[in-house]
Design a protein around this motif. Structure first.
Motif, short mmCIF file in Angstrom:
data_model
loop_
_atom_site.label_atom_id
_atom_site.label_comp_id
_atom_site.label_asym_id
_atom_site.label_seq_id
_atom_site.Cartn_x
_atom_site.Cartn_y
_atom_site.Cartn_z
N ALA A 169 9.99 135.25 54.94
CA ALA A 169 10.28 135.71 53.41
C ALA A 169 9.09 136.50 52.88
CB ALA A 169 10.09 134.11 52.53
N SER A 170 9.47 137.57 52.02
CA SER A 170 8.50 138.56 51.44
C SER A 170 7.67 139.32 52.30
CB SER A 170 7.79 137.90 50.33
OG SER A 170 8.90 137.26 49.22
N ILE A 171 7.97 139.48 53.52
CA ILE A 171 7.18 139.97 54.55
C ILE A 171 7.15 141.29 54.30
CG2 ILE A 171 8.51 140.25 56.51
CD1 ILE A 171 6.70 139.61 58.35
N LEU A 172 8.15 142.22 53.69
CA LEU A 172 8.29 143.63 53.57
C LEU A 172 7.76 143.83 52.35
CD1 LEU A 172 11.89 143.89 54.84
CD2 LEU A 172 9.88 144.37 56.19
N THR A 173 7.31 143.18 51.48
CA THR A 173 6.55 143.55 50.19
C THR A 173 5.31 143.10 50.18
OG1 THR A 173 7.72 141.72 49.04
CG2 THR A 173 8.92 143.77 48.88
N GLY A 174 4.62 142.72 51.14
CA GLY A 174 3.32 142.40 51.14
C GLY A 174 3.50 140.92 50.51
N GLY A 175 4.24 140.12 50.42
CA GLY A 175 4.02 138.81 49.96
C GLY A 175 4.07 138.77 48.36
N MET A 176 4.61 137.49 47.97
CA MET A 176 5.00 137.38 46.59
C MET A 176 3.82 137.61 45.55
SD MET A 176 8.32 137.22 46.77
CE MET A 176 8.47 136.76 44.98
N LEU A 177 2.71 137.77 46.05
CA LEU A 177 1.35 137.95 44.99
C LEU A 177 0.98 139.17 45.20
CD1 LEU A 177 -0.12 134.47 45.19
CD2 LEU A 177 1.32 135.38 43.38
N SER A 178 1.32 140.28 46.16
CA SER A 178 0.86 141.48 46.28
C SER A 178 1.04 142.34 45.08
CB SER A 178 1.58 142.26 47.49
OG SER A 178 3.05 142.59 47.14
N ASP A 179 0.24 143.41 44.60
CA ASP A 179 0.54 144.18 43.57
C ASP A 179 2.03 144.60 43.30
OD1 ASP A 179 -2.10 143.84 43.19
OD2 ASP A 179 -2.94 145.73 43.24
N PHE A 180 2.61 145.08 44.38
CA PHE A 180 4.14 145.71 44.58
C PHE A 180 4.80 144.63 43.78
CE2 PHE A 180 7.93 146.51 46.51
CZ PHE A 180 8.36 147.60 46.08
N SER A 181 4.90 143.39 44.66
CA SER A 181 5.66 142.43 44.31
C SER A 181 5.67 141.78 42.90
CB SER A 181 5.43 141.26 45.25
OG SER A 181 5.89 141.60 46.69
N LEU A 182 4.30 141.65 42.41
CA LEU A 182 4.35 141.14 40.93
C LEU A 182 4.89 142.30 40.15
CD1 LEU A 182 0.57 139.82 41.02
CD2 LEU A 182 2.58 138.63 40.89
N HIS A 183 4.55 143.74 40.11
CA HIS A 183 4.90 144.50 39.47
C HIS A 183 6.66 144.62 39.31
CE1 HIS A 183 5.39 148.30 37.10
NE2 HIS A 183 6.39 148.81 37.89
N GLN A 184 7.15 144.61 40.81
CA GLN A 184 8.72 144.47 40.88
C GLN A 184 9.37 143.12 40.24
OE1 GLN A 184 10.67 146.98 41.65
NE2 GLN A 184 8.84 148.29 42.04
N GLN A 185 8.81 141.98 40.32
CA GLN A 185 9.34 140.79 39.84
C GLN A 185 9.18 141.02 38.44
OE1 GLN A 185 10.65 138.15 41.01
NE2 GLN A 185 10.14 138.39 43.33
N TYR A 186 8.15 141.29 37.67
CA TYR A 186 7.97 141.16 36.29
C TYR A 186 8.80 142.25 35.53
CZ TYR A 186 5.00 136.83 36.40
OH TYR A 186 4.65 135.60 36.69
#
Length: 248
Positions: A169-186
């Motif tokens: 889970a989420s290994i390709l985006t650096g984890g759910m709390l990475s800057d990239f993931s946070l930006h894309q999620q919100y």
């Protein structure tokens, strides 16, 4: 060893998950495929999966079907076994029985209203009816928006506990709390709210998510930087121009 059943398409740019996936879907439909399987490359599965999904799709008369998805680091725990969107929380994807024992998924196929694009087999007619993934979503939330369109079109999405895959889970985006993931999620959460076409739902969702971001900072110890990243991503999702959904 070469396999003429496999075709690799090289793209000049990284258009994101939705855009890249759409390229493959178009090629499959042009080649006359009766069904299309979306599969993340951070999954692990055995050679019975494809045939099993096709059999279950036919047996359940579903328009799309997914296996139960468990964590790669702990295959006894559920990552996905059905899901839905919770609109009372400003729209939030809920995975049923998340991080609970896999036995809770049961044994019989069941209907769901949300399925992640991590692993989902569609009939050709379902894809032609619902259309391609929305490329306004670079990554995350494109599957939620697509499932909303499928439901609106009266298409049936099912989960079969008879089949399982492992997910890193989420290994390709650096984890759910990475800057990239946070930006894309919100950001993409705001885009989904806008795409409902209902100003009241959008306004309510923005208020609820914004309050949750503030609450994380004031009450739960989120960092100033984390709160800023979330708020900035929300603003990006609210102001960026939206495209027309790409045609098949």
């Amino acid at each position: 060893m070469e396999d003429d059943r496999i075709r690799v398409i090289l793209n000049d740019t990284n258009g994101g998950f939705a855009a890249g996936t759409n390229i493959g879907i178009r090629e499959a439909l042009r080649a006359g495929a009766a069904s299309v399987l979306l599969m993340n490359n951070d999954t692990v599965f055995d050679d019975s999966l494809f045939g099993g999904l096709l059999s279950e799709l036919a047996a359940t008369k579903a328009d799309a079907i997914s296996p139960v998805i468990v964590f790669e680091h702990d295959p006894t725990m559920i990552w996905y076994a059905g899901g839905h969107l919770d609109w009372t929380r400003g729209v939030k994807v809920i995975h049923e029985h998340f991080e609970r024992p896999v036995e809770m998924a049961g044994t019989a196929p069941f209907v769901t209203s949300f399925c992640p694009a991590c692993c989902m087999l569609f009939t050709r007619s379902a894809m032609e009816t619902a259309g391609l993934l929305d490329e306004d979503f670079f990554v995350y939330w494109e599957d939620a928006e697509h499932c909303l369109r499928m439901s609106a079109a009266g298409l049936k999405i099912m989960v079969t506990p008879k089949l399982r895959i492992l997910h890193k889970a989420s290994i390709l985006t650096g984890g759910m709390l990475s800057d990239f993931s946070l930006h894309q999620q919100y950001q993409n959460r705001m885009i989904l709210l806008r795409k409902t076409g209902n100003p009241l739902i959008t306004a309510y969702g923005v208020a609820v998510v914004g309050a949750a971001v503030a609450g994380r900072f004031l009450l739960k110890g989120d960092s100033r930087r984390g709160a800023w990243l979330r708020a900035k991503a929300m603003w990006s999702g609210l102001r960026r121009p939206l495209q027309q959904r790409p045609p098949l």
